[in-house]
Design an enzyme around this catalytic site. Sequence first.
Site, PDB file in Angstrom:
ATOM      1  N   TYR A  32      -6.059 -18.878   9.100  1.00 36.51           N
ATOM      2  CA  TYR A  32      -5.629 -17.613   8.954  1.00 36.51           C
ATOM      3  C   TYR A  32      -5.441 -17.034  10.633  1.00 36.51           C
ATOM      4  O   TYR A  32      -4.616 -16.347  11.099  1.00 36.51           O
ATOM      5  CB  TYR A  32      -6.473 -16.785   8.089  1.00 36.51           C
ATOM      6  CG  TYR A  32      -6.270 -15.445   7.995  1.00 36.51           C
ATOM      7  CD1 TYR A  32      -6.740 -14.342   8.785  1.00 36.51           C
ATOM      8  CD2 TYR A  32      -5.266 -15.250   6.844  1.00 36.51           C
ATOM      9  CE1 TYR A  32      -6.509 -13.059   8.337  1.00 36.51           C
ATOM     10  CE2 TYR A  32      -5.050 -14.004   6.686  1.00 36.51           C
ATOM     11  CZ  TYR A  32      -5.395 -12.707   7.301  1.00 36.51           C
ATOM     12  OH  TYR A  32      -5.248 -11.438   7.285  1.00 36.51           O
ATOM     13  N   SER A  57      -3.942  -8.690  12.377  1.00 31.81           N
ATOM     14  CA  SER A  57      -5.018  -8.708  11.668  1.00 31.81           C
ATOM     15  C   SER A  57      -6.096  -8.543  12.764  1.00 31.81           C
ATOM     16  O   SER A  57      -5.892  -8.828  13.910  1.00 31.81           O
ATOM     17  CB  SER A  57      -5.358  -9.987  10.826  1.00 31.81           C
ATOM     18  OG  SER A  57      -6.476 -10.258  10.816  1.00 31.81           O
TER      19      SER A  57
HETATM   20  P1  NAP Z   1      -2.498 -10.151  -0.094  1.00 29.93           P
HETATM   21  O1  NAP Z   1      -3.432 -10.538  -0.852  1.00 29.93           O
HETATM   22  O2  NAP Z   1      -2.603 -10.881   1.361  1.00 29.93           O
HETATM   23  O3  NAP Z   1      -1.171 -10.559  -0.605  1.00 29.93           O
HETATM   24  C1  NAP Z   1       0.127 -10.176  -0.119  1.00 29.93           C
HETATM   25  C2  NAP Z   1       1.156 -10.546  -1.358  1.00 29.93           C
HETATM   26  O4  NAP Z   1       1.897 -11.525  -0.521  1.00 29.93           O
HETATM   27  C3  NAP Z   1       0.709 -10.950  -2.517  1.00 29.93           C
HETATM   28  O5  NAP Z   1       1.428 -10.320  -3.485  1.00 29.93           O
HETATM   29  C4  NAP Z   1       0.915 -12.521  -2.531  1.00 29.93           C
HETATM   30  O6  NAP Z   1       1.042 -12.999  -3.813  1.00 29.93           O
HETATM   31  C5  NAP Z   1       2.311 -12.501  -1.649  1.00 29.93           C
HETATM   32  N1  NAP Z   1       2.592 -13.744  -1.254  1.00 29.93           N
HETATM   33  C6  NAP Z   1       1.563 -14.794  -0.916  1.00 29.93           C
HETATM   34  N2  NAP Z   1       2.258 -16.137  -0.560  1.00 29.93           N
HETATM   35  C7  NAP Z   1       3.650 -15.533  -0.816  1.00 29.93           C
HETATM   36  C8  NAP Z   1       5.060 -16.167  -0.313  1.00 29.93           C
HETATM   37  N3  NAP Z   1       4.866 -17.502   0.040  1.00 29.93           N
HETATM   38  N4  NAP Z   1       5.947 -15.564  -0.621  1.00 29.93           N
HETATM   39  C9  NAP Z   1       6.006 -14.237  -0.932  1.00 29.93           C
HETATM   40  N5  NAP Z   1       5.171 -13.588  -1.184  1.00 29.93           N
HETATM   41  C10 NAP Z   1       3.736 -14.207  -1.147  1.00 29.93           C
HETATM   42  O7  NAP Z   1      -2.454  -8.636   0.328  1.00 29.93           O
HETATM   43  P2  NAP Z   1      -3.080  -7.822   1.360  1.00 29.93           P
HETATM   44  O8  NAP Z   1      -4.441  -7.711   1.349  1.00 29.93           O
HETATM   45  O9  NAP Z   1      -2.483  -6.357   0.807  1.00 29.93           O
HETATM   46  O10 NAP Z   1      -2.616  -8.200   2.668  1.00 29.93           O
HETATM   47  C11 NAP Z   1      -1.221  -7.871   3.069  1.00 29.93           C
HETATM   48  C12 NAP Z   1      -1.037  -8.356   4.581  1.00 29.93           C
HETATM   49  O11 NAP Z   1      -1.652  -7.893   5.746  1.00 29.93           O
HETATM   50  C13 NAP Z   1      -1.221 -10.036   4.433  1.00 29.93           C
HETATM   51  O12 NAP Z   1      -0.406 -10.548   5.612  1.00 29.93           O
HETATM   52  C14 NAP Z   1      -2.792  -9.825   5.071  1.00 29.93           C
HETATM   53  O13 NAP Z   1      -2.881 -11.059   6.015  1.00 29.93           O
HETATM   54  C15 NAP Z   1      -2.684  -8.580   5.983  1.00 29.93           C
HETATM   55  N6  NAP Z   1      -3.796  -8.134   6.260  1.00 29.93           N
HETATM   56  C16 NAP Z   1      -4.714  -7.727   5.353  1.00 29.93           C
HETATM   57  C17 NAP Z   1      -5.873  -6.986   5.821  1.00 29.93           C
HETATM   58  C18 NAP Z   1      -6.804  -6.580   4.583  1.00 29.93           C
HETATM   59  O14 NAP Z   1      -8.018  -6.383   4.858  1.00 29.93           O
HETATM   60  N7  NAP Z   1      -6.332  -6.703   3.295  1.00 29.93           N
HETATM   61  C19 NAP Z   1      -6.446  -6.964   7.015  1.00 29.93           C
HETATM   62  C20 NAP Z   1      -5.206  -7.411   8.028  1.00 29.93           C
HETATM   63  C21 NAP Z   1      -4.108  -7.912   7.719  1.00 29.93           C
HETATM   64  P3  NAP Z   1      -0.349 -13.748  -4.529  1.00 29.93           P
HETATM   65  O15 NAP Z   1      -0.942 -12.515  -4.883  1.00 29.93           O
HETATM   66  O16 NAP Z   1       0.203 -14.685  -5.431  1.00 29.93           O
HETATM   67  O17 NAP Z   1      -0.975 -14.335  -3.190  1.00 29.93           O
HETATM   68  C1  GCO Z   2     -11.773 -12.174   6.413  1.00 29.77           C
HETATM   69  C2  GCO Z   2     -10.778 -11.251   5.966  1.00 29.77           C
HETATM   70  C3  GCO Z   2     -10.057 -10.747   7.060  1.00 29.77           C
HETATM   71  C4  GCO Z   2      -8.936  -9.545   6.557  1.00 29.77           C
HETATM   72  C5  GCO Z   2      -8.335  -9.086   7.793  1.00 29.77           C
HETATM   73  C6  GCO Z   2      -9.076  -8.321   8.748  1.00 29.77           C
HETATM   74  O1  GCO Z   2     -12.184 -13.182   5.431  1.00 29.77           O
HETATM   75  O2  GCO Z   2     -12.202 -12.197   7.492  1.00 29.77           O
HETATM   76  O3  GCO Z   2      -9.965 -11.607   4.793  1.00 29.77           O
HETATM   77  O4  GCO Z   2      -9.245 -11.829   7.489  1.00 29.77           O
HETATM   78  O5  GCO Z   2      -8.056  -9.692   5.584  1.00 29.77           O
HETATM   79  O6  GCO Z   2      -7.399  -9.927   8.176  1.00 29.77           O
HETATM   80  O7  GCO Z   2      -8.311  -7.746   9.859  1.00 29.77           O
END
Ligand code: NAP
Ligand code: GCO
Length: 280
Positions: free
Chosen positions: A162, A149
Amino acid sequence: MDTSFLKNFSLEGKTAWITGASYGLGLAYAIAFAQSGAKIVFNDINQELVDKGMAEYEKLGIDAFGAVCDVTKEDQVLDFVKKAEAAKGPIDILVNNAGIIKRIPMTEMTVDQWNQVIDVDLTGPFICSKAVLPGMIERKGGKIINACSMMSELGRETVSAYAAAKGGLKMLTKNICSEYGQFNIQCNAIGPGYIATPQTAPLREKQADGSMHPFDRFIRSKTPAQRWGKTEDLMGLAVFLASPASDFINGQVIYIDGGILAYIGQDPGNLDPSKFEDEE
Ligand code: NAP
Ligand code: GCO
């Protein structure tokens, strides 16, 4: 013209496990992998989400294996791997995608809330990687891709747990590389910027008066592209890191952030919202 080089980007004959892949980035990775030839197995935290994901995969013609599995519970993970491999064959690719975030000022965050985030975002990838590494070693190869991230590099208010987890995940990525690279196992990470998914929806919600969320304006002022990322923006990198084309890349976090980490940003007041693309 010979195009045989392109087979290096194919996932034909591979089985990919994407954790938490019922929606969001995990679903996008799974679709990209399936369309690149891989068999898909995924888990999520409850049956409702697994059913939601299965319906989506079926709609897309993807014959996925899905089951409930909490990535923080080693017994559930080991049971999932056994069932998934019985259904779709040995796991060649693991994407540690499952994650949660809690946006709470650190002085107000309880130890339990802290532990919940660390458990899912850092211990979960440890448990899932530990479950697939022995098979990868035996078969002399494998791919592990972690979900890092912006918070693997930068901090911000309210996301202490986080950021600590995602910073730790960067180092776990480097350590799996260091310890298991000798077995032709590559462990890298995708570092998405700010992507339009349900996880970031609270940061983009329109204000009561219809104006932009302050954080939406802020993050666009920090992104040269002046837009949020789309899940599609990440699919190419995921396939690349899962494919033989990246066999000599190891221990890296590759950021796909629209330029955020390269840019000091501009005054949010200078932005012209009329030029912005609509978010999902
Ligand atoms: P997300 O909302 O972070 O959810 C990912 C999935 O994981 C959801 O279906 C969630 O279920 C599930 N989950 C949560 N806890 C779990 C557990 N204990 N065991 C199994 N599954 C579990 O989705 P996202 O935004 O697509 O992000 C995916 C990944 O990329 C995450 O690790 C996030 O931190 C990372 N990321 C996201 C962004 C962004 O901008 N979106 C940017 C950088 C990194 P629930 O719906 O019940 O929570
Ligand atoms: C926040 C956001 C970020 C993104 C992502 C950025 O609250 O700043 O949720 O953490 O999810 O991780 O790369």
